[in-house]
Design an enzyme around this catalytic site. Structure first.
Site, PDB file in Angstrom:
ATOM      1  CB  THR A 240      30.564  52.455  39.912  1.00 23.02           C
ATOM      2  OG1 THR A 240      31.538  53.484  39.758  1.00 23.02           O
ATOM      3  CG2 THR A 240      30.698  51.490  38.764  1.00 23.02           C
ATOM      4  CB  ALA A 241      27.227  50.891  43.844  1.00 25.40           C
TER       5      ALA A 241
ATOM      6  CE  LYS B 113      42.774  42.808  37.401  1.00 19.79           C
ATOM      7  NZ  LYS B 113      42.002  43.291  38.558  1.00 19.79           N
TER       8      LYS B 113
ATOM      9  N   PRO C 140      46.924  34.724  37.535  1.00 17.29           N
ATOM     10  CG  PRO C 140      47.221  32.617  36.562  1.00 17.29           C
ATOM     11  CD  PRO C 140      47.470  33.393  37.832  1.00 17.29           C
TER      12      PRO C 140
ATOM     13  CE1 TYR D  32      39.786  35.733  43.364  1.00 20.52           C
ATOM     14  CE2 TYR D  32      38.668  36.060  45.461  1.00 20.52           C
ATOM     15  CZ  TYR D  32      39.162  36.563  44.267  1.00 20.52           C
ATOM     16  OH  TYR D  32      39.020  37.887  43.984  1.00 20.52           O
TER      17      TYR D  32
END
Ligand SMILES: Cc1cc2nc3c(=O)[nH]c(=O)nc-3n(C[C@H](O)[C@H](O)[C@H](O)COP(=O)(O)OP(=O)(O)OC[C@H]3O[C@@H](n4cnc5c(N)ncnc54)[C@H](O)[C@@H]3O)c2cc1C
Length: 494
Positions: A21-22, A85, A105, A445
């Protein structure tokens, strides 16, 4: 440094080694972002060495990848058995029934007001007052995820942040097909050796047939082997094994249970010595147990996973090892490592492809602007370390007493100064916002994620029974339940 000239017809040649994938994400992004400089991208992968074949959860950032390379969501999703998702549910990370499960969430604009009410409640609770500090019902994504909704309304009245689950093998094939259609030259060859210039730059890679394949720049996407950057250029690896104890996984795939709602969430449930993912796809569900081999053998982990899933030996399981950490420098000389070859942080928040995308986007930008390698390397390191801190926080705040694994994770693993400052501030009840703002450039985050994790995991003082203050969760629920009804079921949408 590669010299790029806009409008050039014969720009530099970038050779990507590795077709996981990378490798294909790098090829498509670089082809798209550097084509106006005449850059030629080719990709070589080994037929003998397979891809890792896992990596099926994502973060919302990946939507920018698909839109940057111009792929239609409906088309690629249907080719890759993909589902939506809306967040991640974390059951069993605490023994305390009050904190038996919480939801992280993906935060959207529609959550602003109820979300603020939750932040206030969490602050009241950590300062010793009784308030509802369990995050789930304050965020729309919780309702959508548990009811199997697509994050889409027919009239497009809301734009929500969301991510995807997909079949890693099918996504790899799909990206390869698109890449080849777009003119990326593809070769099947195993690299055995590397030839270097006196400057230390890579001159060519030598295939198993003895052919020397030259390029101006090399991208190492050879997975954990890191054939070019670590093995050949000798770039050191900084292990995160002291902070993150898990080093192994066992994965099992089961056919989809059509009796169950096709939830639009990943489930990451704590088990005795690690946690198990559950990733719902259209026709199957992926499960895996991520654990530490210092606390439990692979045989024991597989037995525990089979018991948890209630499946026997007739269902095959795959065992995987994980090298957790990152390289000191992602870009050295004329070589960049992307994907598992540059590092890996265990998959609890499904961040690996986000790091792939970030690395390649920043690399393309650095080439175009002519920015120095060390600034790029610092930026990518900050991203890895920011992800690490958030993942470590899940373990440090766990409320399980059942095994030494959980106690050691909470009490023995070191936290970075940054993470320690966040945890200390939270525990003392002091204002968290100024601390988060001060660290903003180093955090991956932000406020909603930290509050959901710290309050959701139950890092809160015991409070004697008393009437609740703050905003009841039922207020948010009254707003969100009817709203969730307006969203389409993902089984109808896909
Ligand atoms: C247990 C587990 C769970 C994970 N879950 C997630 C998740 O939920 N979300 C997420 O984003 N990520 C996840 N990941 C990470 C994710 O799987 C990888 O980041 C992603 O698949 C990219 O892998 P890769 O392309 O770097 O390496 P690989 O898939 O290993 O590909 C390596 C490629 O290099 C080629 N190659 C190797 N050596 C040579 C050589 N000598 N010559 C030529 N070619 C060579 C191989 O043929 C192959 O094509 C998970 C990883 C693990 C271990």
């Amino acid at each position: 440094m590669l010299e790029l000239k806009k409008g050039s017809e014969q720009g530099p040649h970038i050779l990507i080694v590795g077709g996981g994938t990378a490798g294909w994400m790098s090829a498509l992004l670089l082809n798209q972002q550097l084509s106006e400089y005449g850059v030629r991208v080719s990709l070589m992968e080994s037929e003998q060495i397979g891809t890792i074949g896992v990596g099926e959860g994502t973060t919302p950032y990946i939507r920018q990848f698909f839109s940057a390379i111009g792929l239609s969501e409906r088309e690629w999703m249907s080719e890759c058995q993909a589902t939506f998702k809306c967040g991640i549910r974390f059951p069993s990370w605490s023994d305390n029934p009050e904190h038996g499960s919480y939801f992280h969430p993906f935060y959207s604009g529609v959550d602003k007001e109820p979300g603020e009410a939750f932040f206030v409640n969490a602050n009241l609770r950590r300062r010793g007052q009784m308030a509802e500090a369990q995050p789930d019902r304050f965020f729309l994504a919780h309702y959508l995820a548990s009811q199997g909704k697509a994050p889409k309304v027919p009239d497009n009245a809301f734009h929500l942040d969301y991510a995807y689950h997909f079949d890693a093998g099918l996504l790899g094939q799909y990206l390869k097909k698109v890449g080849i259609q777009r003119g990326i030259r593809h070769r099947l060859n195993t690299i055995d050796a590397v030839r270097r210039h006196p400057s230390g730059d890579i001159a060519s890679v030598i295939t198993a047939d003895g052919e020397a394949v030259a390029a101006d720049f090399f991208i190492d996407c050879t997975g954990f082997a890191s054939k070019l950057l670590q093995q050949n250029l000798g770039v050191p690896f900084c292990s995160f094994a002291d902070n993150l104890l898990n080093d192994s996984a066992v994965a099992i795939q089961l056919p989809r249970d059509y009796e169950q709602v096709l939830v639009s969430e990943t489930r990451s449930e704590a088990l005795s010595n690690g946690w198990a993912w559950r990733i719902p796809l259209i026709r199957r569900t992926g499960f895996g147990y991520v654990f530490s081999s210092n606390y439990q053998s692979p045989d024991q982990a597989e037995t525990e996973l089979r018991r948890y899933l209630q499946v026997g030996d007739e269902i095959p399981a795959r065992r995987l090892s994980m090298k957790v950490g990152r390289v000191e420098k992602h870009w050295q000389n004329n070589c960049l490592a992307v994907g598992l070859s540059q590092g890996f942080i265990e998959p609890l928040e499904a961040t690996a492809l986000m790091l792939v995308q970030f690395t390649v986007e920043r690399f393309a930008r650095a080439l175009i602007k002519g920015s120095p390698e060390h600034c790029f390397n610092q930026e990518v390191n900050r991203m890895f370390d920011g992800v690490r801190d958030y993942i470590v926080a899940h373990y440090k705040t766990n409320g399980r007493q059942d095994t030494p694994y959980w106690r050691d994770n909470r009490e023995q693993t070191p936290a970075s100064d940054r993470l320690q400052a966040i945890l200390d501030t939270w525990r003392t009840g002091a204002e968290l916002e100024p601390v988060l703002t001060e660290m903003e450039s180093e955090l991956v985050y932000f406020r909603p994620s930290w509050y959901c994790l710290l309050a959701g995991s139950g890092l809160l003082p015991d409070v004697p029974a008393q009437p609740c203050v703050g905003t009841p969760a039922s207020y948010a629920e009254r707003f969100f339940r009817p709203l969730a009804e307006r969203f389409t079921d993902q089984t109808d949408y896909l």
